[in-house]
Every structure is written in structure tokens, then in C-alpha cells.
Design a protein around this motif. Structure first.
Motif, mmCIF file in Angstrom:
data_model
loop_
_atom_site.group_PDB
_atom_site.id
_atom_site.type_symbol
_atom_site.label_atom_id
_atom_site.label_comp_id
_atom_site.label_asym_id
_atom_site.label_seq_id
_atom_site.Cartn_x
_atom_site.Cartn_y
_atom_site.Cartn_z
ATOM 1 N N THR A 270 0.853 -1.187 0.000
ATOM 2 C CA THR A 270 0.000 0.000 0.000
ATOM 3 C C THR A 270 0.889 1.238 0.000
ATOM 4 O O THR A 270 1.806 1.355 0.827
ATOM 5 C CB THR A 270 -0.909 0.004 1.235
ATOM 6 O OG1 THR A 270 -1.707 -1.180 1.227
ATOM 7 C CG2 THR A 270 -1.820 1.223 1.235
ATOM 8 N N LEU A 271 0.628 2.156 -0.916
ATOM 9 C CA LEU A 271 1.501 3.323 -1.065
ATOM 10 C C LEU A 271 1.589 4.129 0.228
ATOM 11 O O LEU A 271 2.678 4.586 0.616
ATOM 12 C CB LEU A 271 0.996 4.211 -2.205
ATOM 13 C CG LEU A 271 1.787 5.501 -2.452
ATOM 14 C CD1 LEU A 271 3.244 5.208 -2.788
ATOM 15 C CD2 LEU A 271 1.134 6.324 -3.567
ATOM 16 N N ASP A 272 0.471 4.294 0.919
ATOM 17 C CA ASP A 272 0.479 5.111 2.138
ATOM 18 C C ASP A 272 1.341 4.510 3.241
ATOM 19 O O ASP A 272 1.705 5.215 4.199
ATOM 20 C CB ASP A 272 -0.951 5.294 2.656
ATOM 21 C CG ASP A 272 -1.770 6.223 1.766
ATOM 22 O OD1 ASP A 272 -1.148 6.948 0.959
ATOM 23 O OD2 ASP A 272 -3.011 6.209 1.862
ATOM 24 N N ASN A 273 1.678 3.219 3.127
ATOM 25 C CA ASN A 273 2.488 2.569 4.161
ATOM 26 C C ASN A 273 3.981 2.597 3.829
ATOM 27 O O ASN A 273 4.799 2.129 4.612
ATOM 28 C CB ASN A 273 2.023 1.120 4.351
ATOM 29 C CG ASN A 273 2.637 0.461 5.573
ATOM 30 O OD1 ASN A 273 2.708 1.070 6.650
ATOM 31 N ND2 ASN A 273 3.108 -0.769 5.416
ATOM 32 N N LEU A 274 4.340 3.143 2.661
ATOM 33 C CA LEU A 274 5.742 3.128 2.242
ATOM 34 C C LEU A 274 6.466 4.387 2.706
ATOM 35 O O LEU A 274 5.932 5.499 2.619
ATOM 36 C CB LEU A 274 5.841 3.016 0.723
ATOM 37 C CG LEU A 274 5.253 1.750 0.079
ATOM 38 C CD1 LEU A 274 5.515 1.749 -1.415
ATOM 39 C CD2 LEU A 274 5.823 0.497 0.725
ATOM 40 N N THR A 275 7.698 4.190 3.171
ATOM 41 C CA THR A 275 8.543 5.331 3.536
ATOM 42 C C THR A 275 9.683 5.537 2.542
ATOM 43 O O THR A 275 10.312 6.595 2.534
ATOM 44 C CB THR A 275 9.139 5.135 4.936
ATOM 45 O OG1 THR A 275 9.934 3.940 4.950
ATOM 46 C CG2 THR A 275 8.030 5.023 5.973
ATOM 47 N N GLY A 276 9.941 4.551 1.713
ATOM 48 C CA GLY A 276 10.995 4.697 0.712
ATOM 49 C C GLY A 276 11.330 3.368 0.064
ATOM 50 O O GLY A 276 11.027 2.298 0.604
ATOM 51 N N ILE A 277 11.934 3.448 -1.124
ATOM 52 C CA ILE A 277 12.413 2.254 -1.829
ATOM 53 C C ILE A 277 13.826 2.544 -2.320
ATOM 54 O O ILE A 277 14.054 3.501 -3.076
ATOM 55 C CB ILE A 277 11.513 1.888 -3.029
ATOM 56 C CG1 ILE A 277 10.074 1.630 -2.567
ATOM 57 C CG2 ILE A 277 12.062 0.659 -3.754
ATOM 58 C CD1 ILE A 277 9.106 1.344 -3.713
ATOM 59 N N THR A 278 14.771 1.742 -1.860
ATOM 60 C CA THR A 278 16.167 1.903 -2.270
ATOM 61 C C THR A 278 16.472 0.958 -3.422
ATOM 62 O O THR A 278 16.209 -0.248 -3.332
ATOM 63 C CB THR A 278 17.121 1.604 -1.104
ATOM 64 O OG1 THR A 278 16.851 2.517 -0.042
ATOM 65 C CG2 THR A 278 18.571 1.748 -1.538
ATOM 66 N N VAL A 411 12.261 -2.320 -0.011
ATOM 67 C CA VAL A 411 11.049 -1.549 0.271
ATOM 68 C C VAL A 411 10.942 -1.356 1.779
ATOM 69 O O VAL A 411 10.918 -2.326 2.548
ATOM 70 C CB VAL A 411 9.799 -2.283 -0.260
ATOM 71 C CG1 VAL A 411 8.541 -1.460 0.011
ATOM 72 C CG2 VAL A 411 9.949 -2.571 -1.752
ATOM 73 N N ARG A 412 10.882 -0.086 2.207
ATOM 74 C CA ARG A 412 10.766 0.238 3.630
ATOM 75 C C ARG A 412 9.333 0.689 3.929
ATOM 76 O O ARG A 412 8.747 1.470 3.165
ATOM 77 C CB ARG A 412 11.764 1.331 4.005
ATOM 78 C CG ARG A 412 13.222 0.928 3.729
ATOM 79 C CD ARG A 412 14.210 1.975 4.243
ATOM 80 N NE ARG A 412 13.953 3.303 3.697
ATOM 81 C CZ ARG A 412 14.344 3.699 2.485
ATOM 82 N NH1 ARG A 412 14.992 2.861 1.684
ATOM 83 N NH2 ARG A 412 14.080 4.923 2.073
ATOM 84 N N GLN A 413 8.806 0.184 5.060
ATOM 85 C CA GLN A 413 7.409 0.422 5.396
ATOM 86 C C GLN A 413 7.277 1.050 6.778
ATOM 87 O O GLN A 413 8.121 0.836 7.656
ATOM 88 C CB GLN A 413 6.631 -0.898 5.385
ATOM 89 C CG GLN A 413 6.797 -1.701 4.103
ATOM 90 C CD GLN A 413 6.099 -3.039 4.176
ATOM 91 O OE1 GLN A 413 4.892 -3.115 3.976
ATOM 92 N NE2 GLN A 413 6.854 -4.097 4.470
ATOM 93 N N MET A 414 6.200 1.807 6.972
ATOM 94 C CA MET A 414 5.907 2.334 8.306
ATOM 95 C C MET A 414 5.521 1.198 9.240
ATOM 96 O O MET A 414 5.919 1.170 10.406
ATOM 97 C CB MET A 414 4.779 3.371 8.221
ATOM 98 C CG MET A 414 5.207 4.682 7.588
ATOM 99 S SD MET A 414 3.939 5.968 7.719
ATOM 100 C CE MET A 414 2.696 5.320 6.597
ATOM 101 N N VAL A 415 4.733 0.272 8.731
ATOM 102 C CA VAL A 415 4.341 -0.905 9.498
ATOM 103 C C VAL A 415 4.823 -2.128 8.736
ATOM 104 O O VAL A 415 4.419 -2.356 7.595
ATOM 105 C CB VAL A 415 2.808 -0.972 9.687
ATOM 106 C CG1 VAL A 415 2.431 -2.242 10.443
ATOM 107 C CG2 VAL A 415 2.299 0.267 10.401
ATOM 108 N N GLY A 416 5.695 -2.901 9.351
ATOM 109 C CA GLY A 416 6.239 -4.073 8.694
ATOM 110 C C GLY A 416 7.723 -3.929 8.438
ATOM 111 O O GLY A 416 8.279 -2.823 8.380
ATOM 112 N N ASP A 417 8.384 -5.063 8.316
ATOM 113 C CA ASP A 417 9.819 -5.079 8.089
ATOM 114 C C ASP A 417 10.153 -4.705 6.647
ATOM 115 O O ASP A 417 9.323 -4.858 5.739
ATOM 116 C CB ASP A 417 10.376 -6.479 8.379
ATOM 117 C CG ASP A 417 10.228 -6.872 9.839
ATOM 118 O OD1 ASP A 417 10.250 -5.959 10.692
ATOM 119 O OD2 ASP A 417 10.079 -8.085 10.111
#
Length: 753
Positions: A270-278, A411-417
Motif C-alpha cells: 500500500t503506497l500510504d504505508n511506504l517510507t521509501g524504496i532503495t 522496500v521500507r514500510q511504516m508498518v512491517g519489516d
């Protein structure tokens, strides 16, 4: 006494009446001889059965019978001394696998002396169709004129371009008439070899030539006005991709895989849960080296809330390319079968809209990125606009793009590893220098340099046809057992190289009925005329400097219409179409105007022109112009007409306007265009780029006007796709667009220095 002997003059013994009679006879004899004396100095058009340089070219004289081909022929050009000219021999090894000649041929006509080039017109030199080799009912008769006239005084040879892109696998007659004059104003005449051939020689080529003469008579040219001629057959351009498409459609692919994370974790977010993608790009090999960067997630919020989910998946696609070498082996265009050499795992990025999914799934647009770019850049620039119109966006990497295969996305998430997965790069270290370039692996390697991007482009089309088929069998993104994309509403949008292979895809893939191609053009001409690096990096280095022997000549062109170029410099001395002028600056400090007709005085220019002709000839199987005529004008067998839209911008430095108009002319598509007037926008805002190549994707440009133009264009593209190709709406700001482009088509460069 000595006697003196005398001789009486014969004249003295004649009567006066006899003298008068003799003088009158002499005058009559002189009058009879004068025309012959005058004709002795006339120029002659040459004709030969033996040498390429001694007869009009192209010609089926330089082909052999091959029943495996659509044309029944295969090119068989003689080779030079391969020790002295190895690059030419390598090129001919590829050319001699083709089933005919160039669809946009350079026509060469030798003479025994100079001619008046002002008499070279489409009335005095022209082509006439003799019929499609696959359609016995096609009797031909279509007359095609000429353009871009070049006279080479060193060899007394006239070179002209066909005024139109010719039909594939079709026989043509080249007619040269005595409307051509020599510098003294006298009509050029036929050589004795041409007269003798027509009267004495027998065989298939003579019968084809006689058919040409009869066809010329039907368009008002008498046989005694023809001074030389040839018959040639154009190559097939679409056949191999049509065969591959049928192979793809006859098989059932495995479903797409969305479990790309460690331990098979599902890679749908979910896009709203993403903080960044390296993106950890593999940029080197032996040992592997990586360069880290961030994907532009913020661009997905250009229209807040439009994009709901971002998914990463993969599917398996047949690979028709041989590795190493990066080429598709030739097979007969009639009876040959393309062979699968292996398989590739093709990774894709998918962006799903917010809101309730339609009953049949989301409409989806395949987004085609340009050269040197990837699926991790361009799709982010358009996905938000598409999602706001209810369209999902999916993208893959072009062959040789996306950096090396060992790269990863984290993929870095606000909730989840964090979740790490393969990035799906398709680049390789083709030349062994330890570096993986931005498109390394897309181009054919030596000794098939002349194939250039043709096979990498065709393989990309293959991968996209397979993607369409994967969507058709059901693409289950969320794992609930139901397909999330609507296979009946698959469309296409691509720019630059993405517009090029997108045009090809639209012509051969029946399930995509709507598409938009931005900044598409003929590649070889784009390299020659491009002012944004292509001329030096591709045409200069790869096509000319790397040859053995090198064809770089001097003084080379340092500026095209005021735009500075990078070395290596060269001068091909080839004009634009329709007498349009082009101003060039040379290394010696001089400036000149190149305009048809050109009388060549640049040493080495004719050899460069021939090399460009050969590259263009080979590239027809990946030339968007060759496929554009099959979008609406003449669809391929079993294909529906397509609703298409072409975007281009005035003064494009990367894909110059004359290379886009070639596509529009070939497909009669001028009425399906949006033309961006960058000259007007730049006058209003000097921060606008002088190269408008990516104007439709500039949603993050520093110029507010550029961002407004990009959003306005994307919105109109999205509405066009969503309407099934029914709505073509003038973009905003309307003052910067012509919809469609105003005629005549822009055949000049219009560069802004």
C-alpha cells in the motif's frame, strides 16, 4: 632537250556544273552528319550486369533465388577485399541474409559524365510498383517520386532517396528518363549496353525489366524516353515478429509471480504505508559493484490519493536472442521458424488506482520507457495521472536496461519489516570493461554491429507481447484467485525508444487496440541528425570511428543549425527532405548551407552516406515507420485497425522532427498528432528546456510552466486511453499545442541553440 612532266588537277578537268553538284552534295552530307557529331558528346546513363557501381542500384541482379523467403530472393552483394575493409565485409554478412532491399532506399544511378542536377525531379527519375510478391492479384502501378538529391562528381553518380517508404516484399522498377540533361542542355541517352540488353539478353531479369517499361508506359512515359532502369524487391520487415507472435499466442504462459521477497514474501504494498524504496543498482562486474539510489515515490502523489498500491512481479518470457552476441538468428521469412534460444525472467512494476475495482478488473496501460532509462524511473512520472483516470500502469525493463541482474530493491514500510527483492536489471558487461552501462546488452556485438538495436528492440516487443498474454490468462495481484487487470482494456503509452518499440508492438499485437507514442522516430536518422549526443556517441563513434578502416572525415560538422556537437566530428553532406536547408559549421571555421540538390565536395562523405544507408536497410525490421503503415492504413493479416496518437515537440534534439514525420508520412497519421510548440513556451519562460524531448514527462521540472504542460499532456493521454481512443482533446495550456499538427509537416530541425 629535257621534257617536263605535268599532272592535271582533277578539279581542273571538271565542268562547272559538276563542281556545283559536288559542292551541293558535300553540304547535304555535312547536314546529315551534324546531329551525329552533336550526339557524340551526350552523356549516357550506365547499365551493367556485373558491377554494383556500373548500373542503377538497388537491383535484383544482386540477389539469388531463395524459396524460403517471402520475396523468393536473398540479397547477394559482392564483398570487397576483406583484409583491407573488414567492417564492410561484416556488414555484408548481415545484409546478405535479408530477403530484399531497403524500404527507404538510396537510389544510385551512374553516368559516363556530368549531368545538370536541376533536371533531376520526380518526373525524370521515379519508382513504379510492380506488385506484392505475396499477392498475385497486386499488379502494382503506384508511382513514387524522389527526394534528397546528391550528385557525386568524383564518380559521376546520382544518389536520391525514395520520396516514400515503400511497401515491404514488393517489386519496384526504377525508371530514369531522357528528361535528364547534361550541362550543355542536351538530353542524356541510353548506353549501348542497355539497348543491347533489352534487345538480345534473355532471362527473368529481362522480363522484369520489360514489365517495368510497360508499367512506365501506363503512367505516360514512352519506352524510347527511358535511358536506364533497374528492378528490385523490397525486404520483409514484419514477418519474423508476426511468426513469433503466433508462437506466443499458441502457448499458455505461467501466471505472474508476486512472491519475490525473501522466503517467498508477497511484494504488493500500500503506497500510504511506504517510507521509501532503495534501488541498489549493479553498475559493475568482476567483481560486482553497486550504486544505491532512491526511487521517486513522491511522484506517485502528484495527484494525492490516486495511486493505492505498488506491486512488484515477474513472468517468464521466451528469449529469441543468442548470447553472447545479442542477436536473433535469421530464418526464412516465408517458411522459416524462429527458434527460442532460452527464457528470461522479466520483472515488472505495477501501480494500481485507488477506489473500487471495476467488475472486469482495472484497465491497464503498458508504459514503455526510453533509452538509457528503466522501469524504476519513467513509470513513476505518469502512474499518478493514469490512476486518477482509473487506469493501472505496468512497466518492464527494455533489453539491456535497468543495470545488472544482481541489483535489488529494498522496500521500507511504516508498518512491517523491510522487504528486499530482485530489481530485474537486464544490463550486462558486454564489452568486458567491468562496467555495466545504462543500455549495455541492448545492441548487437561484433561482428554484427550493423544490426545495432534491431534485435534488442524486437526482443523487447516479444517480452511485451508475452506480458499481454500473461495479463490475458489472469494477473492476480492480491492473491484472491481473481484477476485484477482487465485483459480487454490493455493500452500502451511510451516515449522516445518507448515510442519506437511501442509503434511496432501496436502493429503486431492484436490485443492492444489503443496506444500513444511520444517522441518516436526513425533511429538511424535520429542518430545522424540528433543534437543531444546521439550524433557523436552513436553515429560518430559506433557507426564510423569504430569501423576498420575508420570513416571519420575532415573537416567535420561541429554545429547543426547552431547547436554545438561533440566529437568525433564528421561530414556526411546529406540534405534534408523537400529542399529544406540545414546550416552546418565545420572544423575549419567555415559555415555552409546543406540543401538539395547537393553537389558533393566533401572527401569521404559518400562512403559515410553508404554506411548510413546500410544501417537503415538492416534496421527496417525494427523501424517504427515500417510498422506505422500497418496501424490504420494497411493492417497486417488478422489485425484490427488501431486508434493511435503521436506526441512530438518542435525542435526535439534527441529525436529530430524529420524522423517523426517519417512515421507520420508512412502511416498517413498526421491527423493523429499532438504537436508541442516549445519555441512558444521558451519565449514565455526561458527556464524551459531547449530540448523538449521529454515534455510530457516533466512533472518535476524546475519550471512551473513545464510542469503545467506535462500534466496537461498526461491528462489528455489518460482520457484518450480511457475512452478507448475516441477522445483527442486539446491539452492545456492550449496556446502551446497544435492538435493535430498544422500542415505541411515540419521537415526542418527547428533547433533552438
Amino acid at each position: 632537250m629535257q621534257t617536263k612532266l605535268t599532272r592535271t588537277s582533277p578539279i581542273a578537268s571538271l565542268k562547272v556544273s559538276n563542281i556545283r553538284r559536288l559542292l551541293l552534295s558535300g553540304v547535304l552530307l555535312l547536314n546529315l552528319l551534324l546531329p551525329s557529331i552533336a550526339q557524340a558528346g551526350r552523356g549516357r546513363a550506365l547499365f551493367s550486369l556485373d558491377t554494383v557501381a556500373g548500373t542503377p542500384f538497388p537491383s535484383d541482379l544482386f540477389a539469388v533465388a531463395d524459396p524460403t523467403q517471402n520475396t523468393g530472393l536473398r540479397v547477394n552483394l559482392p564483398k570487397p577485399d576483406c583484409l583491407a575493409r573488414p567492417s564492410d565485409c561484416q556488414d555484408l554478412d548481415v545484409i546478405n541474409t535479408l530477403d530484399g532491399f531497403n524500404l527507404q532506399p538510396r537510389l544510385s544511378i551512374p553516368f559516363d559524365g556530368p549531368i545538370d542536377v536541376t533536371t533531376v525531379t520526380s518526373e525524370t527519375v521515379f519508382l513504379i510498383s510492380l506488385g506484392d510478391t505475396l499477392d498475385p492479384s497486386d499488379q502494382g502501378g503506384h508511382r513514387v517520386g524522389i527526394n534528397q538529391v546528391v550528385w557525386d562528381p568524383a564518380t559521376n553518380t546520382l544518389h536520391v532517396e525514395s520520396d516514400e517508404l515503400l511497401d515491404q516484399h514488393t517489386r519496384y522498377g526504377l525508371i530514369v528518363t531522357n528528361g535528364l540533361h547534361d550541362p550543355g542542355g542536351r538530353r542524356v541517352e541510353a548506353s549501348e549496353a542497355f539497348r543491347r540488353f533489352r534487345q538480345e539478353v534473355d532471362g527473368d531479369y529481362k522480363h522484369a525489366l520489360l514489365k517495368t517499361v510497360r508499367a512506365a508506359r501506363h503512367v505516360g512515359v514512352d519506352e524510347d524516353h527511358i535511358v536506364t532502369a533497374s528492378v528490385f524487391t523490397t525486404r520483409s520487415a514484419t514477418a519474423i515478429l508476426e511468426k513469433i507472435r503466433d508462437q506466443i499466442k499458441s502457448a499458455t504462459p505461467a501466471p505472474a509471480d508476486f512472491n519475490l521477497g525473501s522466503g517467498g514474501a508477497r511484494t504488493v504494498f500500500t503506497l500510504d504505508n511506504l517510507t521509501g524504496i532503495t534501488w541498489n543498482r549493479q553498475t559493475g562486474a568482476n567483481p560486482p559493484r553497486f550504486t544505491a539510489g532512491q526511487l521517486p515515490l513522491s511522484l506517485l502523489q502528484i495527484i494525492p490519493g490516486a495511486v493505492d498500491r505498488v506491486a512488484f512481479g515477474k513472468y517468464v518470457s521466451p528469449d529469441y536472442m543468442v548470447h553472447p552476441g545479442e542477436y536473433i538468428p535469421p530464418v526464412g521469412t516465408r517458411t522459416g521458424t524462429p527458434q527460442v534460444q532460452g527464457t528470461n525472467e522479466i520483472y515488472f512494476n505495477l501501480f494500481l488506482p485507488s477506489g473500487a475495482k471495476p467488475a472486469g478488473g482495472w484497465p491497464v496501460v503498458i508504459l514503455g520507457h526510453g533509452g538509457l532509462l528503466s522501469k524504476n524511473s519513467v513509470p513513476f512520472q505518469v502512474a499518478s495521472t493514469m490512476a486518477a483516470t482509473g487506469i493501472a500502469t505496468i512497466a518492464i525493463n527494455v533489453v539491456g536496461h535497468g543495470s545488472g541482474p544482481l541489483g535489488t530493491l529494498t522496500v521500507r514500510q511504516m508498518v512491517g519489516d523491510p522487504v528486499t527483492l530482485a530489481a530485474g536489471g537486464r544490463g550486462i558487461d558486454q564489452n568486458g570493461d567491468g562496467v555495466i552501462g545504462d543500455n549495455e546488452g541492448h545492441l548487437a556485438a561484433a561482428p554484427r554491429i550493423i544490426s545495432d538495436r534491431s534485435d534488442g528492440t524486437r526482443q523487447t516487443v516479444v517480452d511485451l507481447m508475452q506480458l499481454v498474454h500473461v495479463i490475458e490468462v489472469g494477473m492476480d495481484v492480491d492473491g484472491d484467485g481473481v484477476g485484477d487487470l482487465d485483459p480487454s482494456r490493455v493500452s500502451y503509452f511510451g516515449n522516445s525508444l518507448g515510442g519506437i518499440y511501442g509503434t511496432i508492438l501496436l502493429a503486431v499485437e492484436p490485443s492492444i487496440r489503443v496506444g500513444v507514442a511520444g517522441a518516436a522516430g526513425e533511429l538511424i536518422e535520429s542518430f545522424r541528425l540528433g543534437g543531444a549526443g546521439n550524433r557523436s556517441l552513436v553515429a560518430g563513434r559506433r557507426f564510423l570511428a569504430a569501423r576498420n578502416p575508420s570513416l571519420i572525415n575532415s573537416p567535420g560538422i561541429t554545429k547543426l543549425n547552431g547547436v554545438a556537437l561533440a566529437p568525433p566530428y564528421f561530414n556526411e553532406n546529406l540534405p534534408l527532405r523537400d529542399g529544406v536547408s540545414m546550416t552546418v559549421a565545420l572544423e575549419d571555421g567555415t559555415t555552409r548551407v546543406v540543401q538539395s540538390p547537393v553537389i558533393n565536395a566533401a572527401p569521404g562523405a559518400m562512403a559515410i552516406q553508404e554506411v548510413f544507408e546500410h544501417f537503415e536497410w538492416v534496421s527496417q525490421s525494427s523501424n517504427p515507420a515500417a510498422f506505422a503503415r500497418h496501424l490504420q492504413r494497411s493492417p497486417l493479416a488478422g489485425m484490427p485497425q488501431k486508434s493511435v496518437l503521436f506526441l512530438f515537440a518542435k525542435g526535439d534534439l534527441t529525436v529530430p522532427n524529420p524522423t517523426t514525420t517519417a512515421i507520420l508520412r508512412a502511416g498517413d497519421l498526421a491527423d493523429r498528432t499532438i504537436f508541442f510548440r516549445n519555441d512558444l513556451a521558451l519565449a514565455e519562460d526561458p527556464r524551459m528546456s531547449r530540448n523538449p524531448h521529454g515534455f510530457a514527462f516533466a512533472i518535476a521540472d524546475p519550471s512551473a510552466l513545464a510542469r503545467e504542460i506535462a500534466r496537461g499532456t498526461q491528462q489528455r493521454v489518460a482520457l484518450f486511453l480511457a475512452s478507448g481512443g475516441e477522445l483527442i482533446i486539446h491539452p492545456e495550456p492550449a496556446r502551446f499545442f497544435e492538435v493535430p499538427v498544422l500542415l505541411p509537416l515540419p521537415e526542418d530541425l527547428s533547433y533552438i541553440p
